[in-house]
Design a protein around this motif. Sequence first.
Motif, PDB file in Angstrom:
ATOM      1  N   GLY A   1     -33.491-116.299  17.372  1.00 49.61           N
ATOM      2  CA  GLY A   1     -33.359-114.967  17.888  1.00 49.61           C
ATOM      3  C   GLY A   1     -31.723-114.809  18.141  1.00 49.61           C
ATOM      4  O   GLY A   1     -30.958-115.605  17.211  1.00 49.61           O
TER       5      GLY A   1
ATOM      6  N   ASP B   1     -25.076-106.474  19.224  1.00 50.46           N
ATOM      7  CA  ASP B   1     -25.508-107.642  19.916  1.00 50.46           C
ATOM      8  C   ASP B   1     -24.682-108.513  20.404  1.00 50.46           C
ATOM      9  O   ASP B   1     -24.999-109.038  21.503  1.00 50.46           O
ATOM     10  CB  ASP B   1     -26.426-108.284  18.706  1.00 50.46           C
ATOM     11  CG  ASP B   1     -27.377-107.723  17.881  1.00 50.46           C
ATOM     12  OD1 ASP B   1     -28.102-106.655  18.646  1.00 50.46           O
ATOM     13  OD2 ASP B   1     -27.859-108.213  17.035  1.00 50.46           O
TER      14      ASP B   1
ATOM     15  N   ILE C   1     -31.889-117.446  22.512  1.00 50.89           N
ATOM     16  CA  ILE C   1     -32.849-118.496  22.658  1.00 50.89           C
ATOM     17  C   ILE C   1     -32.451-119.594  23.466  1.00 50.89           C
ATOM     18  O   ILE C   1     -32.838-119.931  24.413  1.00 50.89           O
ATOM     19  CB  ILE C   1     -33.588-118.969  21.327  1.00 50.89           C
ATOM     20  CG1 ILE C   1     -34.311-117.729  20.693  1.00 50.89           C
ATOM     21  CG2 ILE C   1     -34.753-119.903  21.762  1.00 50.89           C
ATOM     22  CD1 ILE C   1     -35.254-116.875  21.335  1.00 50.89           C
TER      23      ILE C   1
ATOM     24  N   GLY D   1     -34.351-103.123  12.044  1.00 49.56           N
ATOM     25  CA  GLY D   1     -33.274-103.895  12.585  1.00 49.56           C
ATOM     26  C   GLY D   1     -32.404-103.051  13.367  1.00 49.56           C
ATOM     27  O   GLY D   1     -32.112-103.414  14.513  1.00 49.56           O
TER      28      GLY D   1
HETATM   29  O1  C5P Z   1     -33.236-111.146  14.036  1.00 54.55           O
HETATM   30  P1  C5P Z   1     -33.759-109.860  13.808  1.00 54.55           P
HETATM   31  O2  C5P Z   1     -32.335-109.252  12.824  1.00 54.55           O
HETATM   32  O3  C5P Z   1     -34.657-109.509  13.337  1.00 54.55           O
HETATM   33  O4  C5P Z   1     -33.248-108.878  14.964  1.00 54.55           O
HETATM   34  C1  C5P Z   1     -33.254-107.674  15.212  1.00 54.55           C
HETATM   35  C2  C5P Z   1     -32.632-107.296  16.414  1.00 54.55           C
HETATM   36  O5  C5P Z   1     -33.383-107.513  17.414  1.00 54.55           O
HETATM   37  C3  C5P Z   1     -31.199-107.792  16.571  1.00 54.55           C
HETATM   38  O6  C5P Z   1     -30.214-107.379  16.003  1.00 54.55           O
HETATM   39  C4  C5P Z   1     -30.966-107.813  18.130  1.00 54.55           C
HETATM   40  O7  C5P Z   1     -30.630-106.735  18.345  1.00 54.55           O
HETATM   41  C5  C5P Z   1     -32.575-108.150  18.325  1.00 54.55           C
HETATM   42  N1  C5P Z   1     -32.847-109.351  19.137  1.00 54.55           N
HETATM   43  C6  C5P Z   1     -32.351-109.593  20.369  1.00 54.55           C
HETATM   44  N2  C5P Z   1     -32.675-110.947  20.799  1.00 54.55           N
HETATM   45  C7  C5P Z   1     -33.500-111.827  20.012  1.00 54.55           C
HETATM   46  C8  C5P Z   1     -33.807-111.293  18.765  1.00 54.55           C
HETATM   47  C9  C5P Z   1     -33.592-110.357  18.301  1.00 54.55           C
HETATM   48  O8  C5P Z   1     -31.559-109.020  21.075  1.00 54.55           O
HETATM   49  N3  C5P Z   1     -33.827-113.107  20.613  1.00 54.55           N
END
Ligand code: C5P
Length: 211
Positions: free
Chosen positions: A114, A169, A117, A80
Motif C-alpha cells: 500500500g 497521496d 504499511i 484509483g
Molecule cells: O495501490 P492503489 O493504486 O490500488 O491504491 C489506490 C489509492 O488508495 C491510492 O492512490 C491511495 O490514495 C490509497 N491507498 C492509501 N493507503 C494504502 C493503499 C492505498 O491511501 N495503504
Amino acid sequence: MTFIIAIDGPAASGKGTLARRLAEHFNLPHLDTGLTYRAVGHALMQVGLPLDDEELAAEVAANLDLGALDKTVLSAHDIGEAASKVAVMSKVRAVLVEAQRKFAASGSGAVLDGRDIATVVCPNADIKLFVTASTSVRAHRRFDEIVNKGGVADMGEISADIQRRDERDSARADSPLRQAPDAHLIDTSKMDIETAFRTALALVEQAKAAK
Ligand code: C5P
C-alpha cells in the motif's frame, strides 16, 4: 514465528506484482490494501453518492468484507482516483487500518502492500520495502496494462492522473506516502519484473535469516 513483509510505493510502481510474487514464494496470505480504499470509492460511485462525505465513506468502509474484494472490477484506472479521494479521510483510514492490522495478525505472517504499511499499519514489520519508479516508466506501465486488456488509453491523461494521485497521496495530512526510514528502496525504473523480484527476494531472505 510470524513474518510480516510490508511493501509501499506510488501508483504503478510494481509493488503489487512484487507483493503477489513474494506471497506466492513464501506461501503467505497477501492483502493489496489499495483494494480496500478502491472498494470504498467504488461503492460510493456505484450508487451515485459523493466522494467527499467522510461520515458516509467511513460507514461504507466499516461494512467492507475484506474477503470479497473483486480485483478485476476494482483495478480499473478511474477507481484509483476515487480511492485516493476517500483515502485522505481519517475516519475511513482508521476503519481500514484496523481491518488491515487484523489481517496481518491473523496467521503465521502476511504480505501487505500500500502506501502506509511500513509507517502506520505494520510499523514492526520484519522487512520493509519501498518500491518506486520514474513517473514516465509508471505511466507507460499503466498504459500497457490497459491496452493489453483491450482498453483504450491516452498516455498524456494517464501521466497526469498518476502525477495528481502521487501529489494527493504524498500531501495528505493523515498517513502520507513516505518511505519509512528503515525501508529498503527498490527503484524498478530500469528493472524487469524478474530482476525486481530477485532484488526483493534477496532482501527478504536476509531479513528472514537474521530473525
Ligand atoms: O495501490 P492503489 O493504486 O490500488 O491504491 C489506490 C489509492 O488508495 C491510492 O492512490 C491511495 O490514495 C490509497 N491507498 C492509501 N493507503 C494504502 C493503499 C492505498 O491511501 N495503504
